[in-house]
Design an enzyme around this catalytic site. Sequence first.
Site, PDB file in Angstrom:
ATOM      1  N   LEU A   1      -9.018   7.344   1.218  1.00 52.24           N
ATOM      2  CA  LEU A   1      -8.605   8.751   1.325  1.00 52.24           C
ATOM      3  C   LEU A   1      -7.545   8.908   2.416  1.00 52.24           C
ATOM      4  O   LEU A   1      -6.753   9.845   2.406  1.00 52.24           O
ATOM      5  CB  LEU A   1      -9.810   9.680   1.539  1.00 52.24           C
ATOM      6  CG  LEU A   1     -10.544   9.773   2.881  1.00 52.24           C
ATOM      7  CD1 LEU A   1      -9.809  10.664   3.859  1.00 52.24           C
ATOM      8  CD2 LEU A   1     -11.942  10.294   2.658  1.00 52.24           C
TER       9      LEU A   1
ATOM     10  N   ARG B   1       1.131  -5.226  -5.233  1.00 58.15           N
ATOM     11  CA  ARG B   1       1.352  -6.376  -4.354  1.00 58.15           C
ATOM     12  C   ARG B   1       1.545  -7.568  -5.305  1.00 58.15           C
ATOM     13  O   ARG B   1       0.582  -8.047  -5.880  1.00 58.15           O
ATOM     14  CB  ARG B   1       0.145  -6.603  -3.445  1.00 58.15           C
ATOM     15  CG  ARG B   1      -0.213  -5.389  -2.559  1.00 58.15           C
ATOM     16  CD  ARG B   1      -1.278  -5.750  -1.538  1.00 58.15           C
ATOM     17  NE  ARG B   1      -2.011  -4.603  -1.029  1.00 58.15           N
ATOM     18  CZ  ARG B   1      -1.632  -3.848   0.016  1.00 58.15           C
ATOM     19  NH1 ARG B   1      -0.528  -4.130   0.650  1.00 58.15           N
ATOM     20  NH2 ARG B   1      -2.371  -2.839   0.424  1.00 58.15           N
TER      21      ARG B   1
ATOM     22  N   GLU C   1     -15.553   9.494  21.532  1.00 58.54           N
ATOM     23  CA  GLU C   1     -16.071   8.887  22.754  1.00 58.54           C
ATOM     24  C   GLU C   1     -15.386   7.543  23.015  1.00 58.54           C
ATOM     25  O   GLU C   1     -15.293   7.098  24.156  1.00 58.54           O
ATOM     26  CB  GLU C   1     -17.594   8.687  22.642  1.00 58.54           C
ATOM     27  CG  GLU C   1     -18.412   9.932  22.957  1.00 58.54           C
ATOM     28  CD  GLU C   1     -18.017  11.172  22.171  1.00 58.54           C
ATOM     29  OE1 GLU C   1     -17.907  11.077  20.943  1.00 58.54           O
ATOM     30  OE2 GLU C   1     -17.788  12.231  22.781  1.00 58.54           O
TER      31      GLU C   1
ATOM     32  N   ASP D   1      -0.066   2.229   8.522  1.00 59.68           N
ATOM     33  CA  ASP D   1      -0.579   1.432   9.643  1.00 59.68           C
ATOM     34  C   ASP D   1       0.265   1.541  10.921  1.00 59.68           C
ATOM     35  O   ASP D   1      -0.218   1.244  12.005  1.00 59.68           O
ATOM     36  CB  ASP D   1      -0.655  -0.064   9.261  1.00 59.68           C
ATOM     37  CG  ASP D   1      -1.559  -0.306   8.069  1.00 59.68           C
ATOM     38  OD1 ASP D   1      -2.374   0.580   7.749  1.00 59.68           O
ATOM     39  OD2 ASP D   1      -1.453  -1.380   7.444  1.00 59.68           O
TER      40      ASP D   1
ATOM     41  N   GLY E   1       5.523  -1.979   3.693  1.00 59.99           N
ATOM     42  CA  GLY E   1       5.060  -2.445   4.999  1.00 59.99           C
ATOM     43  C   GLY E   1       5.469  -3.887   5.267  1.00 59.99           C
ATOM     44  O   GLY E   1       6.428  -4.414   4.669  1.00 59.99           O
ATOM     45  N   ASP E   2       4.713  -4.485   6.131  1.00 63.32           N
ATOM     46  CA  ASP E   2       4.973  -5.839   6.603  1.00 63.32           C
ATOM     47  C   ASP E   2       5.203  -6.861   5.480  1.00 63.32           C
ATOM     48  O   ASP E   2       6.219  -7.565   5.459  1.00 63.32           O
ATOM     49  CB  ASP E   2       3.719  -6.215   7.421  1.00 63.32           C
ATOM     50  CG  ASP E   2       3.959  -7.376   8.315  1.00 63.32           C
ATOM     51  OD1 ASP E   2       4.940  -7.332   9.059  1.00 63.32           O
ATOM     52  OD2 ASP E   2       3.173  -8.337   8.243  1.00 63.32           O
TER      53      ASP E   2
ATOM     54  N   ARG F   1      19.322  10.731  -3.785  1.00 62.92           N
ATOM     55  CA  ARG F   1      20.330  11.810  -3.692  1.00 62.92           C
ATOM     56  C   ARG F   1      21.499  11.419  -2.779  1.00 62.92           C
ATOM     57  O   ARG F   1      22.640  11.767  -3.061  1.00 62.92           O
ATOM     58  CB  ARG F   1      19.657  13.101  -3.237  1.00 62.92           C
ATOM     59  CG  ARG F   1      18.687  13.571  -4.331  1.00 62.92           C
ATOM     60  CD  ARG F   1      18.433  15.033  -4.328  1.00 62.92           C
ATOM     61  NE  ARG F   1      17.735  15.391  -5.562  1.00 62.92           N
ATOM     62  CZ  ARG F   1      17.048  16.504  -5.713  1.00 62.92           C
ATOM     63  NH1 ARG F   1      16.947  17.368  -4.730  1.00 62.92           N
ATOM     64  NH2 ARG F   1      16.456  16.770  -6.878  1.00 62.92           N
TER      65      ARG F   1
ATOM     66  N   ASP G   1       2.498  -0.447  11.943  1.00 61.39           N
ATOM     67  CA  ASP G   1       2.463  -1.745  12.620  1.00 61.39           C
ATOM     68  C   ASP G   1       3.782  -2.515  12.530  1.00 61.39           C
ATOM     69  O   ASP G   1       3.796  -3.735  12.679  1.00 61.39           O
ATOM     70  CB  ASP G   1       1.310  -2.595  12.050  1.00 61.39           C
ATOM     71  CG  ASP G   1       1.436  -2.831  10.556  1.00 61.39           C
ATOM     72  OD1 ASP G   1       2.265  -2.147   9.910  1.00 61.39           O
ATOM     73  OD2 ASP G   1       0.714  -3.682  10.026  1.00 61.39           O
TER      74      ASP G   1
ATOM     75  N   ARG H   1      -5.329  -2.487   8.952  1.00 58.93           N
ATOM     76  CA  ARG H   1      -5.086  -3.921   8.751  1.00 58.93           C
ATOM     77  C   ARG H   1      -4.792  -4.637  10.083  1.00 58.93           C
ATOM     78  O   ARG H   1      -3.665  -5.036  10.383  1.00 58.93           O
ATOM     79  CB  ARG H   1      -3.893  -4.117   7.808  1.00 58.93           C
ATOM     80  CG  ARG H   1      -3.871  -5.488   7.149  1.00 58.93           C
ATOM     81  CD  ARG H   1      -2.518  -5.719   6.515  1.00 58.93           C
ATOM     82  NE  ARG H   1      -2.343  -4.955   5.300  1.00 58.93           N
ATOM     83  CZ  ARG H   1      -2.736  -5.338   4.101  1.00 58.93           C
ATOM     84  NH1 ARG H   1      -3.312  -6.490   3.948  1.00 58.93           N
ATOM     85  NH2 ARG H   1      -2.542  -4.591   3.053  1.00 58.93           N
TER      86      ARG H   1
ATOM     87  N   THR I   1       4.359   2.679   5.604  1.00 62.22           N
ATOM     88  CA  THR I   1       2.971   2.226   5.748  1.00 62.22           C
ATOM     89  C   THR I   1       2.219   3.166   6.680  1.00 62.22           C
ATOM     90  O   THR I   1       2.785   3.612   7.689  1.00 62.22           O
ATOM     91  CB  THR I   1       2.883   0.784   6.304  1.00 62.22           C
ATOM     92  OG1 THR I   1       1.517   0.528   6.691  1.00 62.22           O
ATOM     93  CG2 THR I   1       3.754   0.542   7.523  1.00 62.22           C
TER      94      THR I   1
ATOM     95  N   GLY J   1       0.834  -1.209   0.000  1.00 67.12           N
ATOM     96  CA  GLY J   1       0.000   0.000   0.000  1.00 67.12           C
ATOM     97  C   GLY J   1       0.862   1.250   0.000  1.00 67.12           C
ATOM     98  O   GLY J   1       1.858   1.317   0.720  1.00 67.12           O
TER      99      GLY J   1
HETATM  100  O1  F6P Z   1      -1.362  -1.477   4.703  1.00 64.65           O
HETATM  101  C1  F6P Z   1      -1.944  -0.289   4.319  1.00 64.65           C
HETATM  102  C2  F6P Z   1      -3.416  -0.449   4.084  1.00 64.65           C
HETATM  103  O2  F6P Z   1      -3.944   0.798   3.727  1.00 64.65           O
HETATM  104  C3  F6P Z   1      -4.194  -1.066   5.240  1.00 64.65           C
HETATM  105  O3  F6P Z   1      -4.486  -0.122   6.238  1.00 64.65           O
HETATM  106  C4  F6P Z   1      -5.392  -1.618   4.533  1.00 64.65           C
HETATM  107  O4  F6P Z   1      -5.929  -2.717   5.220  1.00 64.65           O
HETATM  108  C5  F6P Z   1      -4.842  -2.075   3.215  1.00 64.65           C
HETATM  109  O5  F6P Z   1      -3.643  -1.342   3.009  1.00 64.65           O
HETATM  110  C6  F6P Z   1      -5.760  -1.862   2.044  1.00 64.65           C
HETATM  111  O6  F6P Z   1      -5.169  -2.442   0.927  1.00 64.65           O
HETATM  112  P1  F6P Z   1      -5.623  -2.230  -0.584  1.00 64.65           P
HETATM  113  O7  F6P Z   1      -4.859  -1.087  -1.126  1.00 64.65           O
HETATM  114  O8  F6P Z   1      -5.237  -3.492  -1.243  1.00 64.65           O
HETATM  115  O9  F6P Z   1      -7.092  -1.958  -0.590  1.00 64.65           O
END
Ligand code: F6P
Length: 326
Positions: free
Chosen positions: A257, A75, A191, A131, A105-106, A28, A133, A175, A129, A14
């Site tokens: 977004l 991906r 809340e 996330d 990311g991961d 650079r 994470d 995710r 990422t 992502g």
């Molecule tokens: O890992 C980044 C992320 O935006 C997650 O938060 C989300 O679950 C996923 O990618 C969405 O992936 P895609 O771009 O395949 O819809």
Amino acid sequence: MANIKCVGILTSGGDAPGMNAAIRAVTRTAIYNEMEVKGIYRGYKGLLDGEIIPFKTNNVSNIIQQGGTILKTARSTEFRDPEGRRIAYETIQKEKIDALVVIGGDGSLTGARIFAQEYNIPIVGLPGTIDNDLFGTDTTIGYDTALNTIMEAVDKIRDTATSHERLFFIEIMGRDAGFLALNGALAVGAEAAIIPEIWTEVDQLEELIEHGFRKSKNSSIVLVAESEITGGAMGMAERVKKKYPQYDVRVTILGHLQRGGSPTATDRILASRMGAAAIDALMEDQRNVMIGIQNDTIVYVPFSKAIKNDKPINRDLLNTLRILSI
Ligand code: F6P
């Protein structure tokens, strides 16, 4: 010092705001240190398709402020197969690439780890990422921008929620990680936040309702981290509607977004520091590490740690959120 003449760079998984700032910094810093740079398009897929071009300093001009990634991203399923990785390695040899910088990311760093082990190629990862994470780094490239985007969007929802005296469940990306939802909730004065990290311990929704949210308020905002475990915002809203038909419930899924927009200053600076550090790491003969940041200091985190360990959420924040939402 490692003898690296040519560095390949790719973005994968992502996209995240700040990836361009990282591409610029890697390019650079490498050129400054008399290395060649090759831009690999569409993540690992570009290694399979040979979609690679030499990068000069002006290939990365005027991109620090742009969201997304100029290198595109994907991906790749082929790269998950040994045969795909064999083809990727052939491309690397053909292009005379000595080392790789992978921004992602991961999943992307997992791919990097396997590839580095199989073919003994130096790879440095940058945590890109929204996330946040990845273990071993306080924050990731794109997280701060996404958090600010969430804050702006939810502030707007609050206006209409208050006017109509409604209860909103707002689904936040992550995710199965609750960093964005929890910190987003603190930033907007929500809340509550419903996050997967503590889902197994308590029924957060029951707890929320038992604590009497909405009694003294004319609107309520609950941020729900996307998750198969919790069923996300839709799942929560359905449960509340069934049990409390008197509530006027609405759902907003913020969706992609959250991944766009010009990176914040924090993300641009982080990406610039990490990008430069990736080249420093390669020159120091580091390999198979992710660049992280801990207490404002750049650190090298072995891929094995960054990927395998679950990054803990700060539970004190949940308590603070609870107290502040009375
Ligand atoms: O890992 C980044 C992320 O935006 C997650 O938060 C989300 O679950 C996923 O990618 C969405 O992936 P895609 O771009 O395949 O819809």
